[in-house]
Motif scaffolding. Structure first.
Motif, short mmCIF file in Angstrom:
data_model
loop_
_atom_site.label_atom_id
_atom_site.label_comp_id
_atom_site.label_asym_id
_atom_site.label_seq_id
_atom_site.Cartn_x
_atom_site.Cartn_y
_atom_site.Cartn_z
N ALA A 42 14.51 8.61 -37.15
CA ALA A 42 15.64 9.73 -36.85
C ALA A 42 15.94 9.63 -35.38
O ALA A 42 16.89 9.87 -35.08
CB ALA A 42 15.58 11.11 -37.53
N LYS A 43 14.80 10.11 -34.74
CA LYS A 43 15.14 9.93 -33.31
C LYS A 43 15.58 8.97 -32.57
O LYS A 43 16.34 8.95 -31.74
CB LYS A 43 13.42 10.31 -32.67
CG LYS A 43 13.27 10.69 -31.07
CD LYS A 43 12.03 11.06 -30.48
CE LYS A 43 12.00 11.20 -28.97
NZ LYS A 43 10.84 11.69 -28.62
N LYS A 44 15.15 7.82 -33.07
CA LYS A 44 15.81 6.36 -32.51
C LYS A 44 17.16 6.26 -32.78
O LYS A 44 18.23 6.00 -32.15
CB LYS A 44 14.92 5.19 -32.95
CG LYS A 44 13.47 5.11 -32.31
CD LYS A 44 13.15 3.77 -32.63
CE LYS A 44 11.50 3.50 -32.07
NZ LYS A 44 11.65 3.25 -30.79
N LEU A 45 17.65 6.71 -33.96
CA LEU A 45 18.80 6.51 -34.50
C LEU A 45 19.88 7.56 -33.68
O LEU A 45 20.90 7.21 -33.26
CB LEU A 45 19.09 7.16 -35.94
CG LEU A 45 18.57 5.82 -36.99
CD1 LEU A 45 18.57 6.36 -38.37
CD2 LEU A 45 19.46 4.72 -37.02
N ARG A 46 19.15 8.78 -33.29
CA ARG A 46 20.15 9.80 -32.48
C ARG A 46 20.41 9.33 -31.25
O ARG A 46 21.24 9.58 -30.73
CB ARG A 46 19.15 11.09 -32.41
CG ARG A 46 19.17 11.92 -33.66
CD ARG A 46 18.85 13.34 -33.22
NE ARG A 46 17.39 13.37 -33.13
CZ ARG A 46 16.56 13.67 -33.81
NH1 ARG A 46 16.70 13.75 -35.26
NH2 ARG A 46 15.45 13.65 -33.54
N GLY A 47 19.67 8.32 -30.42
CA GLY A 47 19.74 7.63 -29.34
C GLY A 47 20.77 6.60 -29.24
O GLY A 47 21.17 6.02 -28.37
N LEU A 48 21.08 6.07 -30.65
CA LEU A 48 22.10 4.97 -30.43
C LEU A 48 23.74 5.44 -30.25
O LEU A 48 23.89 6.69 -30.32
CB LEU A 48 22.18 4.21 -31.99
CG LEU A 48 20.89 3.70 -32.29
CD1 LEU A 48 20.84 3.12 -34.02
CD2 LEU A 48 20.52 2.58 -31.34
N PRO A 49 24.42 4.70 -29.46
CA PRO A 49 25.81 5.14 -29.51
C PRO A 49 26.31 5.29 -30.70
O PRO A 49 26.11 4.60 -31.69
CB PRO A 49 26.35 3.84 -28.75
CG PRO A 49 25.43 2.82 -29.11
CD PRO A 49 24.30 3.21 -29.29
#
Length: 149
Positions: free
Chosen positions: A31-38
């Protein structure tokens, strides 16, 4: 008897939690990595800024949109796709800041260049090729033009 049953139930729940805790942590990491995606809305008109490294693509995204990409005076500052949004005639549009490209065969491209090419192949975009005619970017106008071709 009721107290013993409650204690046994709590111990059982604790066992289930401990057994699944690693999976919960894995989900939190994803979830943390997905929040960092454009954030990309395929229903919005998209403008992709493309060009050699250090020609001003990130500066344009900062100037023209809500995007806030890192701007530095060295090549390949942009290491991923960055997004910004702007309004034109009361309609929202999005703009992508892409990593720079060099004039070389695809098999010699680095991961950042391949990311730019993948974005161009997959996003419904209009492409604006950005050039630095002063050559302060470190790439000659002739080399920048070769990238475009």
């Amino acid at each position: 008897a009721a107290l013993e049953a409650a204690l046994e139930g709590c111990q059982s729940l604790e066992g289930v939690f401990r057994a699944g805790a690693r999976h919960v942590e894995d989900l939190r990491t994803v979830a943390k990595k997905l929040r960092g995606l454009p954030v990309l809305d395929v229903g919005l008109p998209t403008l992709a800024l493309v060009g050699a490294p250090n020609v001003g693509k990130s500066s344009l995204v900062q100037l023209l949109s809500s995007g806030n990409p890192e701007v530095c005076n060295y090549p390949f500052t942009t290491r991923s796709i960055k997004m910004g949004h702007f309004f034109l005639d009361s309609r929202m549009h999005q703009v992508t800041d892409t990593p720079g490209l060099l004039a070389r065969p695809d098999q010699e491209r680095n991961k950042m260049e391949l990311l730019t090419l993948a974005a161009l192949a997959c996003l419904p975009t209009s492409v604006l090729f950005v050039m630095d005619l002063t050559e302060e970017c470190g790439t000659s106008v002739q080399e920048q033009w070769r990238i475009r071709l």
